[in-house]
Scaffold this motif. Structure first.
Motif, PDB file in Angstrom:
ATOM      1  N   ARG A  71       2.954  -4.414   1.674  1.00  7.90           N
ATOM      2  CA  ARG A  71       4.198  -3.775   1.234  1.00  7.90           C
ATOM      3  C   ARG A  71       4.334  -3.817  -0.275  1.00  7.90           C
ATOM      4  N   TRP A  72       3.990  -4.938  -0.889  1.00 10.00           N
ATOM      5  CA  TRP A  72       4.069  -5.041  -2.348  1.00 10.00           C
ATOM      6  C   TRP A  72       3.100  -4.080  -3.024  1.00 10.00           C
ATOM      7  N   VAL A  73       1.874  -4.049  -2.521  1.00 13.89           N
ATOM      8  CA  VAL A  73       0.858  -3.186  -3.132  1.00 13.89           C
ATOM      9  C   VAL A  73       1.258  -1.723  -3.023  1.00 13.89           C
ATOM     10  N   LEU A  74       1.743  -1.311  -1.851  1.00 15.79           N
ATOM     11  CA  LEU A  74       2.110   0.086  -1.640  1.00 15.79           C
ATOM     12  C   LEU A  74       3.293   0.504  -2.503  1.00 15.79           C
ATOM     13  N   SER A  75       4.351  -0.292  -2.519  1.00 16.69           N
ATOM     14  CA  SER A  75       5.539   0.073  -3.302  1.00 16.69           C
ATOM     15  C   SER A  75       5.240   0.060  -4.797  1.00 16.69           C
ATOM     16  N   PHE A  76       4.426  -0.896  -5.257  1.00 13.88           N
ATOM     17  CA  PHE A  76       4.041  -0.913  -6.673  1.00 13.88           C
ATOM     18  C   PHE A  76       3.272   0.351  -7.044  1.00 13.88           C
ATOM     19  N   GLY A  77       2.336   0.753  -6.197  1.00 12.80           N
ATOM     20  CA  GLY A  77       1.565   1.961  -6.477  1.00 12.80           C
ATOM     21  C   GLY A  77       2.433   3.201  -6.513  1.00 12.80           C
ATOM     22  N   MET A  78       3.386   3.319  -5.590  1.00 12.95           N
ATOM     23  CA  MET A  78       4.247   4.502  -5.543  1.00 12.95           C
ATOM     24  C   MET A  78       5.139   4.598  -6.777  1.00 12.95           C
ATOM     25  N   CYS A  79       5.788   3.515  -7.125  1.00 16.97           N
ATOM     26  CA  CYS A  79       6.716   3.538  -8.261  1.00 16.97           C
ATOM     27  C   CYS A  79       5.978   3.726  -9.585  1.00 16.97           C
ATOM     28  N   SER A  80       4.870   3.030  -9.768  1.00 22.06           N
ATOM     29  CA  SER A  80       4.117   3.143 -11.016  1.00 22.06           C
ATOM     30  C   SER A  80       3.509   4.530 -11.167  1.00 22.06           C
ATOM     31  N   SER A  81       2.986   5.075 -10.082  1.00 24.42           N
ATOM     32  CA  SER A  81       2.419   6.420 -10.127  1.00 24.42           C
ATOM     33  C   SER A  81       3.480   7.459 -10.458  1.00 24.42           C
ATOM     34  N   ALA A  82       4.687   7.277  -9.932  1.00 22.36           N
ATOM     35  CA  ALA A  82       5.784   8.206 -10.237  1.00 22.36           C
ATOM     36  C   ALA A  82       6.085   8.230 -11.735  1.00 22.36           C
TER      37      ALA A  82
END
Length: 502
Positions: free
Chosen positions: A118-129
């Motif tokens: 969950r941490w890895v996925l949410s970090f990737g989504m927000c940072s990529s945005a």
């Protein structure tokens, strides 16, 4: 004569329905839409290529820049003297993104198996945005145009976006067992196509205000999705007190058969089944397997190489279809964006139906082979599509059915099968690593393909691009041919045993 238990076909949805809870539905929806949002931001870039190309080349018809801008400032804001050079650079950006995405997938799969998904996925989504916002919106607002800056941002974006697929497949693999996996994952893998449709729709709605607003909208929605994932996603059934997949396999023999992965070799001796890459810990807490151990799992290398060829074709449609429609037929960019949706519609239907068929047969490779043979014919037909939008849309949907469907199966259901083989005892700690290997290898092929597509189109024309696609699709069949032969033999052997039993 009794039929061996391993040859008795169980209803594909029996184990699925009996164990489905509201937690399963929430996990399905959250992982589905999280990856849809990641794909929507990628689709936005492909849908606004014509507008970006116009902005990067001198043109008196460019309406995205101030009309009264001084000539010196106007001339300095453009990167290329001709639209052809801008198009080639856009293809280079696609290649850069996919190479960094491929490298990131190999790393993200390993990281996902060792950290909280969950941490890895949410970090990737927000940072990529944030990176997408900087690339498409902030640079246009500041009138800052620099090739090296664009390249650096797209490298970072590829690395961050690579956290998505291994994590969501691993989470889905934790919650959904083999029973009905082909259908469930076939339906769920439509998330990429839904993201493409969403990205095309959002881009076409705000494109008249400037391409920077297309990036702004998709980046904002993706960032919000990352926040929701962080607070709402459950990565494993044990987080809510439910048993892990396979925990109750010894209770009922039917359940044992329902949770056995399709990728397991049925002709392996019982003594060999006791072998496991992971040593059994006393606390039943599995350890993540290594990269090279995952590569040595049966079927991983063959499916990875096959996916490299198939993803090249699938992503070429993803990146270049709107540009092809606008460039080859002279249709407006917004119309081309909306028409390209039909390829994704075909992929959604194809992945779901073919996944269901593979569940009934309990074999994946033969279904892939038949679909890919039809894909060769559909590519040949689409290359000769007339200048008619209805006819083009129909052939496009058929092509998406036979190319997008197998692509969705390999990247989702088959990856989950590979990560839950008997050799790793169905451990969730192998899922993200195996998924990263398969999708990472596929992305390397797709990265090379995007540069080759632009090169072939510029020198030989679009017809030779489609010949190239046909060659790559045929290569996909060639790579999985050993698996096709083995699984067809197993089907014939099972049929003979059932006939003897009757």
């Amino acid at each position: 004569m009794a039929v061996p238990g391993s040859l008795q076909r169980q209803p594909a949805n029996r184990g699925l329905v009996s164990h489905c809870t509201h937690h399963h539905i929430v996990v399905f929806l959250l992982t589905f839409f999280s990856y849809s949002l990641l794909h929507a931001s990628r689709k936005t870039f492909s849908n606004v290529k014509v507008s970006i190309s116009n902005q990067w080349t001198p043109s008196c018809r460019n309406s995205t820049a101030p009309e009264l801008q001084p000539y010196e400032l106007w001339n300095s804001s453009h990167l290329f003297p001709k639209a052809e050079e801008a198009t080639l650079f856009l293809g280079t950006l696609d290649t850069i993104f996919l190479f960094s995405y491929a490298v990131g997938l190999f790393v993200s799969g390993i990281v996902g198996d060792r950290l909280n998904l969950r941490w890895v996925l949410s970090f990737g989504m927000c940072s990529s945005a944030l990176v997408v916002f900087s690339f498409g919106t902030l640079t246009e607002w500041l009138h800052f145009y620099n090739k090296w800056f664009y390249c650096c941002l797209w490298v970072v974006n590829g690395l961050l976006q690579s956290t998505g697929w291994p994590c969501v497949v691993a989470v889905m693999g934790n919650w959904f067992g083999k029973a009905g996996r082909g259908f469930v994952f076939g339906l769920w893998s439509a998330c990429a196509s839904v993201g493409n449709i969403l990205g095309a729709f959002l881009a076409s709605c705000v494109l008249k205000y400037g391409y920077e607003y297309a990036f702004l909208v998709t980046a904002s929605v993706q960032f919000a999705g990352g926040v929701i994932v962080f607070f709402g996603l459950l990565t494993s059934p044990r987080e809510v007190g439910l048993p892990e997949l396979g925990a109750d396999e010894d209770e009922v023999s039917v359940e044992e058969d329902a949770n056995r992965p399709l990728m397991g070799s049925d002709d392996v001796d019982d003594d060999d089944r006791n072998y496991s890459i992971q040593a059994a810990d006393s606390d039943n807490e599995p350890k993540a397997i290594g990269f090279f151990q995952a590569c040595c799992l049966p079927g991983v290398v063959l499916y990875s190489l096959a996916y490299a060829c198939l993803k090249l074709v699938n992503y070429s449609f993803f990146f270049w279809l709107p540009f092809y429609l606008s460039n080859n037929f002279g249709w407006k960019e917004a119309e081309a964006d909306q028409l390209s949706i039909w390829y994704d519609v075909g992929g959604i239907i194809g992945g779901t139906i073919q996944g269901l068929i593979s569940d009934v047969l309990q074999k994946r490779a033969p279904v892939l082979a038949v679909s890919l043979l039809f894909a060769v014919g559909s590519l040949f037909g689409y290359s000769r599509s007339p200048n008619s939008k209805p006819i083009n849309a129909v052939i496009m949907a058929i092509t998406g059915f036979f190319i997008g469907g197998p692509s969705n199966m390999i990247s989702s259901a088959i990856s989950a099968d590979l990560g839950r083989q008997d050799l790793v005892k169905g451990s969730s700690e192998a899922l993200a690593t195996v998924t990263g290997i398969v999708d990472g290898t596929g992305s390397i092929g797709a990265a090379v393909g995007q540069y080759l597509v632009s090169l072939i189109q510029e020198n030989l024309g679009w017809m030779w691009v489609f010949y190239f696609f046909i060659l790559m699709t045929s290569s996909t069949i060639l790579f999985i041919s050993p698996l096709i032969v083995r699984e067809v033999r197993m089907l014939l052997h099972e049929r003979r045993l059932r006939m003897l039993a009757e």
